[in-house]
Write a protein that holds these residues in place. Structure first.
Motif, PDB file in Angstrom:
ATOM      1  N   LEU A 128       7.418 -11.350   5.394  1.00 27.74           N
ATOM      2  CA  LEU A 128       6.154 -10.404   5.318  1.00 27.74           C
ATOM      3  C   LEU A 128       6.416  -9.334   6.235  1.00 27.74           C
ATOM      4  O   LEU A 128       5.946  -8.179   5.998  1.00 27.74           O
ATOM      5  CB  LEU A 128       4.898 -11.234   5.827  1.00 27.74           C
ATOM      6  N   LYS A 129       7.125  -9.682   7.217  1.00 22.53           N
ATOM      7  CA  LYS A 129       7.567  -8.558   8.202  1.00 22.53           C
ATOM      8  C   LYS A 129       8.156  -7.462   7.389  1.00 22.53           C
ATOM      9  O   LYS A 129       8.118  -6.216   7.842  1.00 22.53           O
ATOM     10  CB  LYS A 129       8.192  -9.091   9.468  1.00 22.53           C
ATOM     11  N   GLU A 130       9.254  -7.578   6.847  1.00 17.56           N
ATOM     12  CA  GLU A 130       9.858  -6.733   5.734  1.00 17.56           C
ATOM     13  C   GLU A 130       9.046  -6.061   4.912  1.00 17.56           C
ATOM     14  O   GLU A 130       9.153  -4.728   4.650  1.00 17.56           O
ATOM     15  CB  GLU A 130      10.920  -7.284   5.116  1.00 17.56           C
ATOM     16  N   ILE A 131       8.018  -6.614   4.285  1.00 24.67           N
ATOM     17  CA  ILE A 131       7.063  -6.282   3.466  1.00 24.67           C
ATOM     18  C   ILE A 131       6.348  -5.150   4.321  1.00 24.67           C
ATOM     19  O   ILE A 131       6.088  -3.894   3.976  1.00 24.67           O
ATOM     20  CB  ILE A 131       6.346  -7.219   2.681  1.00 24.67           C
ATOM     21  N   TYR A 132       5.769  -5.538   5.390  1.00 25.92           N
ATOM     22  CA  TYR A 132       4.848  -5.041   6.196  1.00 25.92           C
ATOM     23  C   TYR A 132       5.462  -3.699   6.592  1.00 25.92           C
ATOM     24  O   TYR A 132       4.945  -2.478   6.700  1.00 25.92           O
ATOM     25  CB  TYR A 132       4.478  -5.859   7.333  1.00 25.92           C
ATOM     26  N   GLN A 133       6.743  -3.751   6.991  1.00 24.27           N
ATOM     27  CA  GLN A 133       7.445  -2.577   7.540  1.00 24.27           C
ATOM     28  C   GLN A 133       7.752  -1.609   6.594  1.00 24.27           C
ATOM     29  O   GLN A 133       7.945  -0.305   7.132  1.00 24.27           O
ATOM     30  CB  GLN A 133       8.629  -2.855   8.437  1.00 24.27           C
ATOM     31  N   HIS A 134       7.792  -1.627   5.270  1.00 23.23           N
ATOM     32  CA  HIS A 134       8.334  -0.867   4.227  1.00 23.23           C
ATOM     33  C   HIS A 134       7.354   0.437   4.300  1.00 23.23           C
ATOM     34  O   HIS A 134       6.020   0.251   4.376  1.00 23.23           O
ATOM     35  CB  HIS A 134       8.318  -1.727   2.933  1.00 23.23           C
ATOM     36  N   GLN A 135       7.673   1.644   4.039  1.00 20.56           N
ATOM     37  CA  GLN A 135       6.898   2.708   3.795  1.00 20.56           C
ATOM     38  C   GLN A 135       5.788   2.842   2.810  1.00 20.56           C
ATOM     39  O   GLN A 135       4.700   3.116   2.883  1.00 20.56           O
ATOM     40  CB  GLN A 135       7.702   3.999   3.676  1.00 20.56           C
ATOM     41  N   ILE A 136       6.156   1.859   1.574  1.00 20.51           N
ATOM     42  CA  ILE A 136       5.347   2.026   0.593  1.00 20.51           C
ATOM     43  C   ILE A 136       4.143   1.104   0.885  1.00 20.51           C
ATOM     44  O   ILE A 136       2.817   1.493   0.687  1.00 20.51           O
ATOM     45  CB  ILE A 136       6.019   1.213  -0.554  1.00 20.51           C
ATOM     46  N   THR A 137       4.390   0.046   1.756  1.00 21.62           N
ATOM     47  CA  THR A 137       3.235  -0.901   2.287  1.00 21.62           C
ATOM     48  C   THR A 137       2.477  -0.262   3.272  1.00 21.62           C
ATOM     49  O   THR A 137       1.309  -0.107   3.100  1.00 21.62           O
ATOM     50  CB  THR A 137       3.795  -2.264   2.895  1.00 21.62           C
ATOM     51  N   GLN A 138       3.226   0.706   4.129  1.00 22.36           N
ATOM     52  CA  GLN A 138       2.398   1.512   5.253  1.00 22.36           C
ATOM     53  C   GLN A 138       1.400   2.420   4.605  1.00 22.36           C
ATOM     54  O   GLN A 138       0.467   2.666   4.996  1.00 22.36           O
ATOM     55  CB  GLN A 138       3.425   1.894   6.255  1.00 22.36           C
ATOM     56  N   LYS A 139       2.062   3.093   3.582  1.00 24.17           N
ATOM     57  CA  LYS A 139       1.093   3.944   2.914  1.00 24.17           C
ATOM     58  C   LYS A 139      -0.033   3.318   2.074  1.00 24.17           C
ATOM     59  O   LYS A 139      -1.248   3.807   2.308  1.00 24.17           O
ATOM     60  CB  LYS A 139       1.934   4.867   1.927  1.00 24.17           C
ATOM     61  N   TYR A 140       0.032   2.630   0.998  1.00 24.05           N
ATOM     62  CA  TYR A 140      -0.832   2.063   0.274  1.00 24.05           C
ATOM     63  C   TYR A 140      -1.557   1.075   0.958  1.00 24.05           C
ATOM     64  O   TYR A 140      -2.909   0.823   0.642  1.00 24.05           O
ATOM     65  CB  TYR A 140       0.027   1.587  -1.022  1.00 24.05           C
ATOM     66  N   VAL A 141      -1.071   0.111   1.298  1.00 22.09           N
ATOM     67  CA  VAL A 141      -1.842  -1.240   2.097  1.00 22.09           C
ATOM     68  C   VAL A 141      -2.778  -0.574   3.352  1.00 22.09           C
ATOM     69  O   VAL A 141      -3.974  -0.992   3.529  1.00 22.09           O
ATOM     70  CB  VAL A 141      -1.128  -2.460   2.612  1.00 22.09           C
ATOM     71  N   ARG A 142      -2.250   0.265   4.100  1.00 20.35           N
ATOM     72  CA  ARG A 142      -2.788   0.855   5.041  1.00 20.35           C
ATOM     73  C   ARG A 142      -4.266   1.599   4.527  1.00 20.35           C
ATOM     74  O   ARG A 142      -5.258   1.673   5.199  1.00 20.35           O
ATOM     75  CB  ARG A 142      -2.088   1.833   5.947  1.00 20.35           C
ATOM     76  N   ARG A 143      -3.871   2.289   3.524  1.00 23.33           N
ATOM     77  CA  ARG A 143      -5.110   3.040   2.853  1.00 23.33           C
ATOM     78  C   ARG A 143      -6.431   2.208   2.389  1.00 23.33           C
ATOM     79  O   ARG A 143      -7.413   2.522   2.497  1.00 23.33           O
ATOM     80  CB  ARG A 143      -4.489   3.773   1.665  1.00 23.33           C
ATOM     81  N   SER A 144      -6.008   0.775   1.900  1.00 20.80           N
ATOM     82  CA  SER A 144      -6.941   0.056   1.637  1.00 20.80           C
ATOM     83  C   SER A 144      -7.496  -1.070   2.662  1.00 20.80           C
ATOM     84  O   SER A 144      -8.424  -1.641   2.490  1.00 20.80           O
ATOM     85  CB  SER A 144      -6.370  -0.821   0.197  1.00 20.80           C
ATOM     86  N   GLY A 145      -6.708  -1.052   3.868  1.00 19.60           N
ATOM     87  CA  GLY A 145      -7.228  -1.625   4.943  1.00 19.60           C
ATOM     88  C   GLY A 145      -6.439  -2.740   5.226  1.00 19.60           C
ATOM     89  O   GLY A 145      -6.221  -3.935   4.609  1.00 19.60           O
ATOM     90  N   MET A 146      -5.474  -2.648   6.350  1.00 20.36           N
ATOM     91  CA  MET A 146      -4.318  -3.510   6.806  1.00 20.36           C
ATOM     92  C   MET A 146      -4.911  -4.704   7.337  1.00 20.36           C
ATOM     93  O   MET A 146      -4.497  -5.816   7.215  1.00 20.36           O
ATOM     94  CB  MET A 146      -3.423  -2.797   7.830  1.00 20.36           C
ATOM     95  N   ALA A 147      -6.120  -4.405   8.216  1.00 17.42           N
ATOM     96  CA  ALA A 147      -6.471  -5.672   8.859  1.00 17.42           C
ATOM     97  C   ALA A 147      -7.304  -6.911   7.697  1.00 17.42           C
ATOM     98  O   ALA A 147      -7.116  -7.809   7.499  1.00 17.42           O
ATOM     99  CB  ALA A 147      -7.836  -5.409   9.557  1.00 17.42           C
ATOM    100  N   HIS A 148      -7.727  -6.273   6.521  1.00 16.36           N
ATOM    101  CA  HIS A 148      -8.059  -6.891   5.536  1.00 16.36           C
ATOM    102  C   HIS A 148      -6.851  -7.707   4.687  1.00 16.36           C
ATOM    103  O   HIS A 148      -7.045  -8.851   4.574  1.00 16.36           O
ATOM    104  CB  HIS A 148      -8.998  -6.088   4.455  1.00 16.36           C
ATOM    105  N   ALA A 149      -5.890  -6.871   4.595  1.00 15.49           N
ATOM    106  CA  ALA A 149      -4.654  -7.505   4.040  1.00 15.49           C
ATOM    107  C   ALA A 149      -4.298  -8.567   4.575  1.00 15.49           C
ATOM    108  O   ALA A 149      -3.794  -9.675   4.163  1.00 15.49           O
ATOM    109  CB  ALA A 149      -3.682  -6.247   3.848  1.00 15.49           C
ATOM    110  N   ILE A 150      -4.153  -8.512   5.927  1.00 14.04           N
ATOM    111  CA  ILE A 150      -3.652  -9.413   6.974  1.00 14.04           C
ATOM    112  C   ILE A 150      -4.713 -10.702   6.723  1.00 14.04           C
ATOM    113  O   ILE A 150      -4.076 -11.893   6.795  1.00 14.04           O
ATOM    114  CB  ILE A 150      -3.374  -8.960   8.150  1.00 14.04           C
TER     115      ILE A 150
END
Length: 175
Positions: free
Chosen positions: A6-28
């Motif tokens: 999950l850490k590798e997924i979390y740190q990827h720029q695609i994740t940071q862009k799109y998951v952050r847009r929809s809510g990182m706290a919610h995703a976690i």
């Protein structure tokens, strides 16, 4: 043995862009709910946590000209589960995820909400049901779950802890 954390997924720029847009706290939060439900229902906890974490990676921002969220357009035209399944699959494959795992995780993302389901009777598999239930567990009125915030340091700490829990459970389950 897990190929991608999950850490590798979390740190990827695609994740940071799109998951952050929809809510990182919610995703976690959904990742944690998915993990716990997977243990209860004898489903691969790694796949469940990853699908829960990435379930909203396909969100599009539906705003009116005045900057207000347009719920009507969102309900009528949103295809985030479709876009999310494709985006998550591509990301997971790029990171070196097992191809069957990437496919199952993408399908769980595709079916995490009924907005992408075809009309009629459609039977979800256990992983798909878990991600749907986990998302429902974290929902707040007015879609406020997408706006919950935690600082990045705590995000990373929570991701690392969940990775450790997944590793322990996979060992225990002989996976």
């Amino acid at each position: 043995m897990r190929q991608v954390t999950l850490k590798e997924i979390y740190q990827h720029q695609i994740t940071q862009k799109y998951v952050r847009r929809s809510g990182m706290a919610h995703a976690i939060s959904v990742a944690y709910h998915s993990f716990r439900l997977a243990l209860q229902y004898n489903v691969n906890p790694d796949w469940a946590a990853k699908a829960g974490f990435l379930h909203d990676i396909g969100h599009y921002e539906w705003y009116k000209d005045d900057g207000e969220w347009d719920y009507q357009q969102y309900r009528e035209f949103d295809i985030h589960p479709i876009k999310g399944a494709e985006r998550a699959h591509k990301l997971l494959v790029r990171l070196g995820e097992d191809l069957q795992a990437a496919k199952e995780i993408a399908h769980a993302i595709l079916y995490h909400t009924d907005s992408a389901l075809p009309e009629g009777n459609f039977k979800l598999n256990s992983l798909q049901q878990i991600v749907h239930l986990a998302d429902e567990k974290d929902k707040k009125p007015g879609d406020q779950h997408h706006y919950s915030k935690i600082d990045r340091q705590k995000e990373l700490l929570l991701i690392e802890r969940l990775d450790q829990e997944i590793d322990r459970s996979m060992l225990k389950l002989g996976m």
